[in-house]
Design an enzyme around this catalytic site. Structure first.
Site, PDB file in Angstrom:
ATOM      1  CG  HIS A  14      -2.034  -1.135   1.034  1.00 23.44           C
ATOM      2  ND1 HIS A  14      -2.574  -1.548   2.289  1.00 23.44           N
ATOM      3  CD2 HIS A  14      -2.257  -2.169   0.495  1.00 23.44           C
ATOM      4  CE1 HIS A  14      -2.432  -2.453   2.424  1.00 23.44           C
ATOM      5  NE2 HIS A  14      -2.492  -2.929   1.151  1.00 23.44           N
TER       6      HIS A  14
ATOM      7  CG  ASP B 173      -4.479   2.556   1.019  1.00 23.81           C
ATOM      8  OD1 ASP B 173      -5.441   2.064   2.083  1.00 23.81           O
ATOM      9  OD2 ASP B 173      -3.163   2.796   1.617  1.00 23.81           O
TER      10      ASP B 173
END
Ligand code: UDP
Length: 477
Positions: free
Chosen positions: A19, A116
């Site tokens: 991520h 995200d």
């Protein structure tokens, strides 16, 4: 309201290198190509070397401010049985008070929050309290996004073998791993919440590009398909991937020097991402399969874990490990001239961009998949967890740039002779020539999309333009 001539945006990365890496790369694009002021906030459950290196390389190459929120371990309450999704959601909720005070104390507040897919929990409290525009960056593909958004509408008990999403190709349920969830499972509410939070954003950025997911991206623009569910525009801005540090002046490691000595396209690269682990038996079969293939290889090896394919996801990477404890007897000696074993973590972008690499045995994390494509490297797909099964289907069936085992590696052992045969099919058979040609075609299409005037470049420009327009509207009202 203070008028911001150059918008200041904050990007929030949830724990996990898969991520953090794309968030850092997006931050660099926004700062260097589009001139925004960028703050990065990385949430992490521990400090470790790789993360620190990534963050410091980002700070030297552009974004204006970088902060790390280290989660207070005593406040992280896990039962021990959580899925990856549930764990990430708990971690991100635990980070909210620190995130709130961090933004509260900033002299110049960001005008937008870009998170995200697991950071969307920050929208309710943080984005609202500070009146920020809300953007989500899906560090995966449009197919995963379609599933994440359509999830609340799936009739779990009557769905059959496929999830059928309007305007999209059916997704085989067996590819979903624990992304699939019955309404009484812990994952279910987390998924529902994520889906609803994404529905209300100002824009959705996806790490894909128009040419590789034509049908799914059209579905997001079709009022009779996914546009019914999500009104926000979907921007295909990818592939957003790590640049090769060697090209930017990094020092050559022993590994890269070894690669320099190998013939072109002769080396198999084996890695299961930042978190993937194999069972004891599977580790042995993989070793013997590589040996049987008689091809050169680089293998990023981790100690086997028998009941968890993602054991390294939230734990430290690095350290030394006694390879002879779990690799087959004599394997290291027998393969000394052919193989290069790297414990735990390797410089993947440098490896994949090296001309000696011929094929990537990959867990099909989306970052790894994109890094393989941008370097024109065919893939042997070995999905383990999260949306990797879905990614493998895209790579094998839709794009024709990967092959995979006949067995599902999550459920059954992939045997040494099949491993050797897959390696040889790509490296030595005619089949491999077609795969290589297709992956090179995609590499070219990705580069066109990213260039000034290309579809991904334009999509990110549109995001920035929308942001400026929205700021203007807000200041006028
Ligand atoms: N990575 C790396 N070295 C390793 C393992 C992974 O540099 O030994 C990087 C890889 O290049 C990619 C990221 O970590 O950028 C992993 O992301 P991906 O989406 O492929 O998988 P995840 O780790 O999230 O499952």
């Amino acid at each position: 309201m203070v008028i911001q001539k150059i918008p200041h945006v904050a990007l929030l990365a949830s724990p996990g290198l898969g991520h953090l890496i794309p968030i850092l790369e997006l931050a660099k694009c926004l700062a260097t190509q589009h001139g925004l002021i960028v703050t990065i906030i990385a949430v992490t459950n521990e400090t470790h070397q790789i993360k620190d290196e990534l963050l410091s390389s980002a700070s030297s190459s552009c974004p204006d401010h970088i902060y790390t929120i280290i989660l207070p371990i005593d406040k992280l309450i896990f039962s021990g049985n959580e899925t990856i999704l549930a764990r990430l959601s708990i971690m991100m909720r635990t980070a909210l008070p620190s995130l709130h005070s961090l933004i509260h104390n900033m002299k110049r507040k960001p005008i937008a929050l870009i998170v995200d897919q697991f950071g969307v929990v920050a929208f309710d409290k943080i984005a609202q309290d500070f009146n920020m525009f809300k953007y989500v960056f899906i560090a995966s593909n449009a197919r995963f996004l379609s599933y994440a958004l359509y999830f609340p509408y799936v009739d779990y008990n009557n769905r059959g073998d496929y999830v059928r999403i309007p305007g999209c190709e059916p997704i085989p349920c067996e590819e979903l791993n624990n992304l699939s969830s019955s309404p009484d499972a812990q994952n279910y509410q987390e998924f529902i919440q994520i889906a609803h939070l994404i529905e209300s954003v100002d824009g959705i950025l996806v790490n894909t590009w128009e040419d590789i997911e034509v049908k799914t991206l059209l579905a997001f623009r079709d009022e009779k398909a996914l546009k019914l569910i999500v009104k926000a525009s979907v921007y295909a801005i990818g592939p957003v991937i790590r640049s090769n540090l060697m090209e930017t002046g990094g020092v050559k490691s022993k590994l890269i020097k070894w690669l320099d000595d190998q013939p072109n396209e002769s080396v198999v690269y084996v890695s299961f991402g930042s978190g993937g682990t194999l069972s004891t038996q599977q580790t042995i079969e993989l070793a013997l399969g590589l040996e049987l293939s008689k091809q050169r290889f680089i293998w990023v090896v981790r100690p086997p874990i028998d009941d968890n394919n993602a054991a390294c996801l939230f734990e430290s990477v690095g350290g030394t490990h006694e390879l002879n404890n779990y690799l087959p007897d004599g394997f290291l000696d027998r393969t000394r001239d052919l193989g290069f074993i790297v414990p735990m973590w390797a410089p993947q972008s440098e490896i994949l961009s090296h001309p000696s690499i011929g094929v990537f045995v990959s867990h099909c994390g989306w970052n790894s998949s994109l890094e393989s494509i941008i370097n024109g490297v065919p893939i042997i797909a070995w999905p383990l967890y999260a949306e990797q099964g879905m990614n493998a289907t895209i790579l094998v069936k839709n794009l024709g740039i990967a092959i995979r085992s006949d067995v599902n590696p999550k459920k059954e052992l992939v045997r040494r002779d099949e491993i050797a045969s897959m390696v040889r099919r790509v490296m030595m058979d005619k089949e491999g020539i077609g795969i290589k040609a297709r992956v090179n075609g995609l590499k070219a299409s990705a580069n066109i999309a990213l260039r000034e005037g290309g579809s991904s470049y334009n999509a990110l420009s549109q995001v920035v333009k929308k942001l400026l327009d929205d700021i203007n509207d807000q200041t006028q009202n």
